[in-house]
Scaffold this motif. Sequence first.
Motif, PDB file in Angstrom:
ATOM      1  N   LYS A  62       0.824  -1.204   0.000  1.00 51.50           N
ATOM      2  CA  LYS A  62       0.000   0.000   0.000  1.00 51.50           C
ATOM      3  C   LYS A  62       0.864   1.263   0.000  1.00 51.50           C
ATOM      4  N   ALA A  63       1.932   1.234   0.745  1.00 53.63           N
ATOM      5  CA  ALA A  63       2.826   2.393   0.777  1.00 53.63           C
ATOM      6  C   ALA A  63       3.500   2.600  -0.579  1.00 53.63           C
ATOM      7  N   ALA A  68       4.251   5.601  -5.548  1.00 51.93           N
ATOM      8  CA  ALA A  68       4.370   5.551  -7.018  1.00 51.93           C
ATOM      9  C   ALA A  68       3.614   6.689  -7.688  1.00 51.93           C
ATOM     10  N   ILE A  69       2.559   7.190  -7.052  1.00 55.62           N
ATOM     11  CA  ILE A  69       1.849   8.341  -7.635  1.00 55.62           C
ATOM     12  C   ILE A  69       2.832   9.492  -7.824  1.00 55.62           C
TER      13      ILE A  69
ATOM     14  N   ASP B 124       7.583  -4.746  -6.693  1.00 57.91           N
ATOM     15  CA  ASP B 124       6.389  -5.573  -6.483  1.00 57.91           C
ATOM     16  C   ASP B 124       5.092  -4.790  -6.734  1.00 57.91           C
ATOM     17  N   ALA B 125       5.126  -3.502  -6.424  1.00 59.46           N
ATOM     18  CA  ALA B 125       3.891  -2.703  -6.479  1.00 59.46           C
ATOM     19  C   ALA B 125       3.296  -2.659  -7.882  1.00 59.46           C
ATOM     20  N   GLN B 126       4.136  -2.730  -8.909  1.00 59.69           N
ATOM     21  CA  GLN B 126       3.625  -2.678 -10.285  1.00 59.69           C
ATOM     22  C   GLN B 126       3.477  -4.072 -10.898  1.00 59.69           C
ATOM     23  N   ALA B 127       3.848  -5.113 -10.139  1.00 62.57           N
ATOM     24  CA  ALA B 127       3.807  -6.472 -10.689  1.00 62.57           C
ATOM     25  C   ALA B 127       2.387  -7.018 -10.720  1.00 62.57           C
TER      26      ALA B 127
ATOM     27  N   GLN D 126      -5.576  -2.245 -10.708  1.00 69.78           N
ATOM     28  CA  GLN D 126      -4.645  -1.345 -11.404  1.00 69.78           C
ATOM     29  C   GLN D 126      -4.519   0.007 -10.703  1.00 69.78           C
ATOM     30  N   ALA D 127      -5.268   0.214  -9.614  1.00 70.32           N
ATOM     31  CA  ALA D 127      -5.261   1.508  -8.929  1.00 70.32           C
ATOM     32  C   ALA D 127      -4.014   1.670  -8.073  1.00 70.32           C
ATOM     33  N   MET D 128      -3.644   2.921  -7.783  1.00 69.77           N
ATOM     34  CA  MET D 128      -2.526   3.201  -6.886  1.00 69.77           C
ATOM     35  C   MET D 128      -2.992   3.276  -5.427  1.00 69.77           C
TER      36      MET D 128
END
Lengths: 148, 148, 148, 148, 148, 148, 148, 148
Positions: A62-63, A68-69, B124-127, D126-128
């Motif tokens: 989540k962080a 990433a935004i 990992d966040a974009q995987a 796909q959301a941030m």
Amino acid sequence: MKLSVYLSGEIHSNWREEIIDGCKTINLPIEFLTPVTVHEASDDVGANILGTEAENFWHDHKAAKINAIRTKTGIRKADVIIIKFGDQYKQWNAAFDAGQAAALGKPYIVIHPKETTHALKEVDAQAMAVAITSTQVVEILDYVLTQK
Amino acid sequence: MKLSVYLSGEIHSNWREEIIDGCKTINLPIEFLTPVTVHEASDDVGANILGTEAENFWHDHKAAKINAIRTKTGIRKADVIIIKFGDQYKQWNAAFDAGQAAALGKPYIVIHPKETTHALKEVDAQAMAVAITSTQVVEILDYVLTQK
Amino acid sequence: MKLSVYLSGEIHSNWREEIIDGCKTINLPIEFLTPVTVHEASDDVGANILGTEAENFWHDHKAAKINAIRTKTGIRKADVIIIKFGDQYKQWNAAFDAGQAAALGKPYIVIHPKETTHALKEVDAQAMAVAITSTQVVEILDYVLTQK
Amino acid sequence: MKLSVYLSGEIHSNWREEIIDGCKTINLPIEFLTPVTVHEASDDVGANILGTEAENFWHDHKAAKINAIRTKTGIRKADVIIIKFGDQYKQWNAAFDAGQAAALGKPYIVIHPKETTHALKEVDAQAMAVAITSTQVVEILDYVLTQK
Amino acid sequence: MKLSVYLSGEIHSNWREEIIDGCKTINLPIEFLTPVTVHEASDDVGANILGTEAENFWHDHKAAKINAIRTKTGIRKADVIIIKFGDQYKQWNAAFDAGQAAALGKPYIVIHPKETTHALKEVDAQAMAVAITSTQVVEILDYVLTQK
Amino acid sequence: MKLSVYLSGEIHSNWREEIIDGCKTINLPIEFLTPVTVHEASDDVGANILGTEAENFWHDHKAAKINAIRTKTGIRKADVIIIKFGDQYKQWNAAFDAGQAAALGKPYIVIHPKETTHALKEVDAQAMAVAITSTQVVEILDYVLTQK
Amino acid sequence: MKLSVYLSGEIHSNWREEIIDGCKTINLPIEFLTPVTVHEASDDVGANILGTEAENFWHDHKAAKINAIRTKTGIRKADVIIIKFGDQYKQWNAAFDAGQAAALGKPYIVIHPKETTHALKEVDAQAMAVAITSTQVVEILDYVLTQK
Amino acid sequence: MKLSVYLSGEIHSNWREEIIDGCKTINLPIEFLTPVTVHEASDDVGANILGTEAENFWHDHKAAKINAIRTKTGIRKADVIIIKFGDQYKQWNAAFDAGQAAALGKPYIVIHPKETTHALKEVDAQAMAVAITSTQVVEILDYVLTQK
């Protein structure tokens, strides 16, 4: 010409301030963009705003997405990207940002000590410059903007 | 549907063979693409073909660029990218490939042990999936292709 | 000319079979692509392969991302996308796929009953055709490929 | 860094005002973009300007296309997109906008109540960030812009 | 090298057959793509499949959109686009296709009589060749493929 | 993995044959693409097919555009581009092709004698390899495809 | 939100002034972009600046390319494109601009009399609105910007 | 409309000043962008900032990459690109920039003496204008911006 410069990578030393101050001193027309550099806030932002998680993986997830935004927007807005690798930690996020810059065709400059040359050869291969010090980066930005 | 799958990252264990063999056994219609995985050839290819260099930096630089011909082509041709992080070495090239996949909007799967979760949170966040074993990746590819 | 056609949306009726069979009967040169349409497998795939989750949100999240590997690849490979909205459920994933098709400039055809015309007006506005039955879609594909 | 933020989705509650006011109170440098939110004007704009239609379908069609001029421009100009799903109506246009954001690689945040988690899993994947309240979105925007 | 060639424009003379036959005679490895060239079918396809319309505008609109599925796909698949302007009719669709080719950076060849040189100067300005006869186009395609 | 390789540049020596034959001998799975290499045909094709011109400028212009159909298509289809600069003539078309490759993010290899290093530094700077002989290029392609 | 609006097409009536004045009267925040609308200058600019040509084709060609600098830049900078077809002349450049707008995914509005509906059906099919009068376009821009 | 104009190519005559001064005199709203034009600084910048190299190739390489930061940024920011070829030197960097402009679909104007027409035919073929003098370029920019 004005530049937007994104400063990616290591958040444990004051290299960003060195570059920003160095460029200010000589009045370079640069807008600097950065990731969130407050370490603890950056690690816990997901839990802080959206609620705690029992699993570390989701706590981090989540962080990382909220961060990433800012990171994705910074990279997209930037004309030039500077990526610093320090001598500690894995710093995979720095190499990840370099990969994004390369794929987007954005010129980027890498800063790292000589010792990590071999390990960073793929990242260096697509860079427009490989520097060792913040001062060198200031000199490159000065040259790029003023021809001096 | 056929898939082209690029296997990026660690070259010190046999994870690629595990995935390739695992998919072959169940007849998945996949073309596998890889970087050069012969370590020594990969390090010295620039000097071997284009001439030796006195400086390590340029020795590595020439090799890394020739390797990039294969890497960039593999990433561009791939529908899905699998990126393995082992428990040794810096593996910045793996994170660099992940960054390229993310910027190109290509779905990618990361494989890494639990211990590196925090350090890899941005990757990992974009995987599309974070696996621990090669078997899990085979199962995902099987599911994606056959709905089983 | 051959076509790749992605069949997105509702998974509770046999509309995909109607279109696929209808096109096969008249020998249209079409490769059909679909999302995973086995409902239960689709919901639980994340937990099944990567491990169970205590939170429903993450249970769904892991499944949705693995499913996205197939969905994103299908949409990217497709020349034409068909999106069916049934008369039940929210079907936000169908509208989500339509948005991706619109942004990528891919021609898409929507199927829905007259009753949902007002609610789907934004989705319909970018479509190349708005059909009510599977037969109409077969006729459109036949016309597009054979001029009949 | 300044941000352009597009507020997509539900037009039946005052969530946009909550976010805009919340950000103004803390002086965030954000330009907010929105679709047309005057419901009746939005439904009838095609007929009002370009002439009435006997068929509901074309009445809606003409309106939806004119509204798309604003929507498409807003999404293209935005750095970040916020998409709210309420507990009523189909809201396919919201999911349609999310699909566009995803395909364009624009970071987006979803707001919805817990009850719709399962139905929105593809959009969330796909959301941030997935928020429940407007306040959480203000906090995320604050963090993204000020690191606080 | 094989080529995909899209033949856009006039549907009232046999210029397409002249080019296709001319290329077949000399065995050029070309896949030809075309719009629907059966005039009446092309005008009425919307009404025929999706239902009649009271208004001419919507009658035409529905047909034009279904035809666009074939046209857009053909232009996207083509390596080279040939656009013929005859001496009758408005032929705005031909110029519309030329504009799409220009914006996509696809090389295109225009065929038109000398008399329309001034009126077509914007279309000609972005073309790779401006021919008068089908034979010239066959010769160009022969040269491009065989160097003869 | 198969490769499409475009051989751009000098047309006054047999370097293309050296590379093509060298790769055939070792059975590399490569499709070679080239510009028109028949010098006279290449210069006069515009006049030959579309009619003579009184002005040299337009004589050359018509030829160059027809040649561009083949060149642009070749560059677009290629995975890798090889660009040879000989020791005679201006060869601006070779540098022009290199610029296109760079802007499209396609990996390219330059071949030129040591003497032109300074004059070609901008072209070399974006290349993946700078070779002196055709044999070196064959070795690179062999390595890229077979890891040997 | 501010808009950049490009006014393409017919240069023989004062429709551009009607739209520009209409929008100024109600203070819409729009930057208007136009092609060169001074007819004679537009036809002869190539000869005037770069030298006369014996052949009409090249006279027109040189002018059309210089005009394209302005046209292409205007279309690229525009958020919305308005394209007017009058009742005279071929106006292929208007349809050519529409094709560019369509391929670039830019929303465009067409203005034409009812009589040309059938001939413009392909251009209309991709438009966001089809108007008959300049006043309607002003009303659409007003609505898009102010929701009124 | 304002323009950003990048002045690429020859750095041994004062053609840039002629264009910049000529446009200033008539108050054209143009931001001019240029590469580094201080010859010696441009050649030695790599060694000056990042350290000397024993090999000429790497001396040039480091300089060319740093210069590319400015060149690539200038080309990307520019609406129009002007490329001057003088009568001396190889000037491959000028043709390289032209290739980038062509691939990016940016309109460019070439300046060169008549004598190099044949050698530059591929570069000229994609240009929007081919001028001989700086004055002609000023006139074109004046016309493009003011219709005069």
